[in-house]
Design an enzyme around this catalytic site. Structure first.
Site, PDB file in Angstrom:
ATOM      1  N   GLU A   1      -6.531   3.658  -5.916  1.00  0.00           N
ATOM      2  CA  GLU A   1      -7.808   3.821  -5.222  1.00  0.00           C
ATOM      3  C   GLU A   1      -8.336   5.204  -5.582  1.00  0.00           C
ATOM      4  OE1 GLU A   1      -9.800   3.890  -0.802  1.00  0.00           O
ATOM      5  OE2 GLU A   1      -7.987   5.011  -1.250  1.00  0.00           O
TER       6      GLU A   1
ATOM      7  N   ASP B   1      -3.051   4.629  -2.488  1.00  0.00           N
ATOM      8  CA  ASP B   1      -4.144   5.139  -1.668  1.00  0.00           C
ATOM      9  C   ASP B   1      -4.666   6.476  -2.226  1.00  0.00           C
ATOM     10  OD1 ASP B   1      -5.569   4.833   0.937  1.00  0.00           O
ATOM     11  OD2 ASP B   1      -4.580   6.724   1.425  1.00  0.00           O
TER      12      ASP B   1
ATOM     13  N   ASP C   1       0.843  -1.184   0.000  1.00  0.00           N
ATOM     14  CA  ASP C   1       0.000   0.000   0.000  1.00  0.00           C
ATOM     15  C   ASP C   1       0.886   1.245   0.000  1.00  0.00           C
ATOM     16  OD1 ASP C   1      -2.424   1.512   0.393  1.00  0.00           O
ATOM     17  OD2 ASP C   1      -3.227  -0.242   1.430  1.00  0.00           O
TER      18      ASP C   1
ATOM     19  N   HIS D   1     -11.183  -3.101   3.574  1.00  0.00           N
ATOM     20  CA  HIS D   1     -11.078  -2.727   4.983  1.00  0.00           C
ATOM     21  C   HIS D   1     -11.844  -1.442   5.314  1.00  0.00           C
ATOM     22  CE1 HIS D   1      -8.333  -0.367   2.707  1.00  0.00           C
ATOM     23  NE2 HIS D   1      -8.224   0.468   3.716  1.00  0.00           N
ATOM     24  N   ASP D   2     -12.435  -0.788   4.319  1.00  0.00           N
ATOM     25  CA  ASP D   2     -13.195   0.439   4.564  1.00  0.00           C
ATOM     26  C   ASP D   2     -14.703   0.225   4.452  1.00  0.00           C
ATOM     27  OD1 ASP D   2     -10.926   2.051   4.844  1.00  0.00           O
ATOM     28  OD2 ASP D   2     -10.812   2.430   2.689  1.00  0.00           O
TER      29      ASP D   2
HETATM   30  C1  NOJ Z   1      -8.274   5.094   1.927  1.00  0.00           C
HETATM   31  C2  NOJ Z   1      -7.944   3.965   2.821  1.00  0.00           C
HETATM   32  O1  NOJ Z   1      -8.435   2.789   2.264  1.00  0.00           O
HETATM   33  C3  NOJ Z   1      -8.543   4.301   4.167  1.00  0.00           C
HETATM   34  O2  NOJ Z   1      -8.508   3.209   5.041  1.00  0.00           O
HETATM   35  C4  NOJ Z   1      -7.826   5.496   4.718  1.00  0.00           C
HETATM   36  O3  NOJ Z   1      -8.447   5.909   5.900  1.00  0.00           O
HETATM   37  C5  NOJ Z   1      -7.864   6.659   3.729  1.00  0.00           C
HETATM   38  N1  NOJ Z   1      -7.579   6.243   2.388  1.00  0.00           N
HETATM   39  C6  NOJ Z   1      -6.872   7.710   4.094  1.00  0.00           C
HETATM   40  O4  NOJ Z   1      -5.565   7.234   3.884  1.00  0.00           O
END
Ligand code: NOJ
Length: 548
Positions: free
Chosen positions: A249, A196, A95, A323-324
């Site tokens: 992402e 990210d 990541d 994970h989000d």
């Molecule tokens: C996306 C990530 O997947 C998330 O977990 C994170 O809080 C935010 N970006 C900020 O880095």
């Protein structure tokens, strides 16, 4: 393309396996579980950040890109992990959090100490003439996107938590430093990079207020600068690796931009994560709300993206979970009555489509959201901010908790459930986040005769073996059907019809005559139905019919 037939498995290191009993997952724990990972047949593992971090945002607040958080392990263990996976022919994807650093990072600390050179690493701005913050932008975690910069009269920009300061990509030094980070890991043998929130790096130099009614996101998302900086990163880092796999992402992105990010000739990225399909249970764009998901909208989004990206010659990541996100099974399936059927149906929708499938740990055994009775069980900063905001809006404690329970990121961050014991076989100590469903849902039970894990293994194998699945074209099917999401894949004379019943009641589906003479490639009921032109699909049934 080399990566079209690959499947990627995502591990949240803090929650996979705890080897030393401190309640936190660690790298040694992952090394011990390599045989399990290999048994899935996946080609690469994406790891969420394990770098040095004060853990305000679970590792996405990095204070040193070159060090491993001691709670997770050591650099030697990272190297051992890469080697152990390579021995199974599995690559690693790390990541890369390049939009922001922790305010504890040396760059920010030196900026705070007054070093001009480092101040130019960040977006530092004075208040507006009327004393208001530099812009009216909101942090994505709630509250304003600006915080006072030490005891100066400046503010620093943080699109995420106050502890995550946005980096100024306009400064060539910043870009150089960030590319150095990517190259450091490349030298260690890392071949996958997940970037990210990459599409928000392109803020303007002159930052302005969003106009009334305008979303501030439009001012900093997917700007032309992002594309040119990603091209620069491609040239300066992974571009010379024939086997690299890269994914950006992308927050609130568009089909047109996703095509641009991923058209091979543009030399930016291999694929993107987009999230529109995971907002169909938001109430008018508001995540922290409780509404049933809108199936027709979900179908339309999945279809539009698959068709649009294909037409533009791009590629997408195909996923339900990460994970989000709360577990897709809770959102789009029925965890009480049809957990197995809905888990496998959702899997087929993702793995048989055009795009690279990602499996988020635990999805392959049908893990569900935890059931917590108080806010104390939640850890995530975003969840606690949202709860406070909901209470301020007048919701009772119980109402706010109910909303939080359905949307919290902690839902997917609970420990991997290896067995039915109190800590789910994850730890010999007290897990940092409590699992609640391990009595029924765990790896041991699945291995002993469950139906979800073998189904996933079969889907992975099919993608490896069949160019129809990895390379075939995508065409929508039964777009008007109110219960079924369907599509047809085609490649070199072969055709695959995929039908997914998203509801817990039977439904009829008319299929083209030639498919009645085909065979069931994969389905999630033990007995396949008779292939007549009018098919009856059972609750959450999925069927993939092959001709040619
Ligand atoms: C996306 C990530 O997947 C998330 O977990 C994170 O809080 C935010 N970006 C900020 O880095």
């Amino acid at each position: 393309m080399t990566f079209h037939n690959k499947v990627i498995y995502q591990i949240y290191p803090k929650s996979f396996y705890d080897s030393n009993g401190d309640g936190l997952g660690d790298l040694r724990g992952i090394i011990q579980k390599v045989p399990y990972i290999a048994s899935l047949g996946v080609d690469m593992v994406w790891f969420n950040p394990f770098y040095l971090s004060p853990q305000k945002d679970n590792g996405y607040d990095i204070s040193d890109y070159y060090r491993v958080d001691p709670a997770m392990g050591s650099m030697e263990e990272v190297e051992e992990l890469i080697a152990a996976l390579a021995a199974e022919d599995i690559g690693v994807m790390f990541d890369m959090v390049l939009n922001h650093v922790s305010t504890e990072h040396e760059w920010f600390q030196r900026a705070l100490a007054g070093e001009k050179e480092y101040q130019d690493f960040f977006y530092l701005r004075p208040a507006q003439a009327d004393g208001s913050l530099p812009t009216n932008w909101e942090s994505k975690f709630g509250g304003p996107a600006w915080a006072p910069f030490g005891d100066t009269d400046l503010y620093y920009l943080h699109l995420y938590d106050v502890s995550q300061a946005d980096l100024n990509w306009h400064n060539p030094r910043v870009r150089q430093e960030l590319f150095k980070v990517v190259n450091f890991w490349k030298e260690k043998g890392v071949r996958g990079f997940r970037f990210d929130v990459l599409n928000v790096i392109g803020k303007a130099q002159e930052l302005v207020d969003a106009a009334p009614g305008q979303s501030d996101k439009l001012l900093y998302t997917d700007t032309e600068r992002v594309h040119s900086w990603v091209q620069e990163m491609h040239r300066e880092t992974f571009g010379d690796l024939p086997d690299a796999i890269t994914v950006g992402e992308m927050s609130s992105t568009t089909i047109a931009n996703s095509v641009a990010y991923t058209q091979p000739a543009r030399q930016e990225l291999d694929m993107v994560f987009s999230f529109h399909h995971l907002k169909v249970d938001y109430d008018r764009g508001e995540k922290w709300s409780l509404v049933p998901f809108r199936f027709m909208e979900l179908k339309q989004i999945l279809t539009d993206w698959a068709v649009g990206i294909q037409q533009g010659g791009g590629w997408q990541a195909s996923f339900w979970n990460n994970h989000d996100q709360p577990r897709a099974l809770n959102r789009f399936g029925d965890v009480e009555r049809y957990r197995v059927e809905s888990a496998t149906m959702l899997a087929a929708a993702i793995h048989l489509t055009r795009g690279t499938p990602y499996i988020y740990m635990g999805e392959e055994i049908g893990m569900v959201d935890p059931v917590y009775s108080s806010m104390e069980s939640y850890v995530d900063v975003e969840t606690h901010n949202a709860y406070a905001a909901l209470r301020e809006r007048g919701l009772s404690e119980a109402e706010a908790l109910q909303v939080v329970a359905s949307k919290a990121r902690d839902n997917s961050r609970t420990p991997m459930q290896w067995d039915a014991s109190a800590a789910a076989g994850f730890s010999s100590g007290q897990p940092w986040l409590q699992p609640t469903s391990q009595a029924e849902i765990n790896v041991a039970a699945e291995e002993a005769g469950g139906r979800i894990l073998p189904f996933y293994r079969q889907l992975v194998d099919l993608r490896h073996r069949m160019p129809l699945i990895s390379e075939g074209s995508y065409e929508p099917f039964a777009l008007e059907h109110e219960q079924v999401y369907g599509f047809v894949r085609e490649h070199e004379g072969q055709r695959l019809l995929v039908a997914c019943n998203f509801y817990g009641r039977e439904t009829e589906l008319e299929i083209p005559a030639d498919f009645t003479a085909g065979r069931v490639l994969i389905g999630n009921y033990e007995q396949a139905p008779a292939l007549t032109q009018k098919l009856t699909l059972r609750p959450y049934e999925t069927l993939a019919l092959l001709v040619g």
